[in-house]
Design an enzyme around this catalytic site. Structure first.
Site, mmCIF file in Angstrom:
data_model
loop_
_atom_site.group_PDB
_atom_site.id
_atom_site.type_symbol
_atom_site.label_atom_id
_atom_site.label_comp_id
_atom_site.label_asym_id
_atom_site.label_seq_id
_atom_site.Cartn_x
_atom_site.Cartn_y
_atom_site.Cartn_z
ATOM 1 N N LYS A 140 0.846 -1.188 0.000
ATOM 2 C CA LYS A 140 0.000 0.000 0.000
ATOM 3 C C LYS A 140 0.877 1.232 0.000
ATOM 4 O O LYS A 140 1.695 1.426 0.901
ATOM 5 C CB LYS A 140 -0.902 -0.025 1.240
ATOM 6 N N LYS A 151 -2.223 -1.466 -3.777
ATOM 7 C CA LYS A 151 -3.115 -0.311 -3.696
ATOM 8 C C LYS A 151 -2.317 0.967 -3.768
ATOM 9 O O LYS A 151 -1.323 1.065 -3.075
ATOM 10 C CB LYS A 151 -3.876 -0.388 -2.366
HETATM 11 C C1 PBG Z 1 -7.555 2.931 5.763
HETATM 12 C C2 PBG Z 1 -7.829 2.864 4.299
HETATM 13 C C3 PBG Z 1 -7.664 3.860 3.319
HETATM 14 C C4 PBG Z 1 -8.168 3.328 2.137
HETATM 15 C C5 PBG Z 1 -8.591 2.033 2.410
HETATM 16 N N1 PBG Z 1 -8.348 1.768 3.754
HETATM 17 C C6 PBG Z 1 -7.178 5.254 3.405
HETATM 18 C C7 PBG Z 1 -5.811 5.589 3.783
HETATM 19 O O1 PBG Z 1 -4.921 4.739 3.887
HETATM 20 O O2 PBG Z 1 -5.607 6.784 4.026
HETATM 21 C C8 PBG Z 1 -8.241 4.060 0.822
HETATM 22 C C9 PBG Z 1 -9.330 3.619 -0.089
HETATM 23 C C10 PBG Z 1 -9.615 4.537 -1.220
HETATM 24 O O3 PBG Z 1 -8.993 5.589 -1.416
HETATM 25 O O4 PBG Z 1 -10.524 4.183 -1.968
HETATM 26 N N2 PBG Z 1 -6.238 2.991 6.132
#
Ligand code: PBG
Length: 324
Positions: A195, A248
């Site tokens: 991520k 992601k």
């Molecule tokens: C929680 C999380 C996030 C997303 C999914 N789980 C946000 C972040 O890490 O700030 C992002 C999902 C999206 O942008 O569609 N940590």
């Protein structure tokens, strides 16, 4: 294979030829729909930054889950907006908190849809970080217990799979151990293993009210320039017990999806994140692009890169299009 002996256009000449030689196919089986649960009754409040998405109370979550199920979408992933936030994210792991209630409601009323939960603390802490903060620093090891408690509470409420998205080191092992000890060794973990610290989460942070109140997430989410590190992160999570590895965001990271598909032997998920969704919807609202076609092409490209599973805010529309 040289012109004029070989003419690639021959097999593009009609729909049936193109159908017959298509290499990648998208299916509704590939899709997971994210939903945002809020307290209340009969609440369906539009999320401004994500046209077509809403803050939904449990009764409305059930309705949406039913709609997704009927469209052929196999799974939803639940996010929650708690009634209150605090330093230790207590509403992330309380039995009667929003996600736990939403899980029970969906499992009771739409038994055929799979319920996955996002396991993180950022929407539940008053400072908006994904872990516990000590002296302005996100404390890795102090966060692990709370993350494992959150995952356990989701599973106890009936979740079919948990998906930790916090990016603390060692959290997959901690969650796996806790679930196993509590008799949930059959519950899979989909790890947000790879991520990146991305600007493409902007609309989501408005939707989930989870923006960090100081600093940013660069001390725990990955640097967008790194690719070898993605392999290290994925390998580590596999060793800790992950069942599915997620990348992601998706679109700026298709090379990472491709590389992981070549180098690791687990199903790969890709998260077609909020920013990727919202820019297409915005383009549509401006009348500049055909968002429907762009979304289908985008999802196909994520699959072609190597994703087995795609989390997407367009899941219902895409499934309907695919089954039309
Ligand atoms: C929680 C999380 C996030 C997303 C999914 N789980 C946000 C972040 O890490 O700030 C992002 C999902 C999206 O942008 O569609 N940590």
């Amino acid at each position: 294979m040289l012109f004029p002996d070989y003419r690639p256009r021959r097999l593009r000449a009609n729909t049936n030829f193109r159908r017959m030689i298509r290499e990648t196919r998208l299916s509704c089986d590939d899709l997971i729909l994210p939903l945002f649960a809020v307290e209340g009754k009969d609440v369906k409040k539009p999320i401004e930054s994500m046209p077509g998405h809403f803050h939904l109370s449990c009764d409305q979550i059930v309705k949406k889950a039913k709609e997704a199920c009927d469209a052929g979408v196999p799974a939803i992933i639940l996010f929650g907006l708690p009634d209150k936030k605090d330093e230790l994210a207590t509403r992330a792991y309380a039995k009667d908190a929003i996600v736990q209630k939403a899980i029970r409601a969906v499992k009771e009323n739409v038994p055929d849809i799979t319920v996955i939960t996002d396991v993180c603390l950022c929407a539940y802490t008053d400072h908006g970080h994904c872990g516990v903060v000590e002296n302005g620093i996100i404390d890795n090891d102090a966060s692990l217990d709370l993350l494992a408690r959150t995952a356990l509470s989701h599973v106890q409420a009936g979740a079919d799979m948990v998906a930790p998205s916090d990016m603390m080191d060692g959290r997959v092992a901690e969650i796996r151990q806790t679930l196993d000890e509590e008799g949930f060794s059959q519950i899979p973990i989909m790890s947000y293993a790879v991520k990146y610290a991305s600007a493409f989460y902007g609309p989501f942070r408005q939707a989930a009210d989870s923006a960090p109140q100081f600093g940013d997430r660069k001390t725990y989410q990955m640097d967008p320039g790194n690719s070898d590190e993605a392999i290290r992160e994925a390998t580590m999570d596999i060793e800790e017990g992950a069942d599915i590895i997620m990348v992601k965001p998706a679109l700026s990271y298709l090379d990472i999806i491709y590389r992981l598909k070549q180098e690791i032997d687990l199903p790969i998920a890709a998260y077609n994140v909020s920013g990727e969704y919202s820019i297409m919807k915005a383009g549509e609202l401006m009348g500049w692009v055909d968002a429907k076609k762009m979304i289908m092409e985008t999802l196909l490209s994520i699959k072609r890169a190597g994703a087995d599973i795609i989390l997407t805010y367009s899941a219902i529309d895409a499934a309907r299009e695919l089954n039309a």
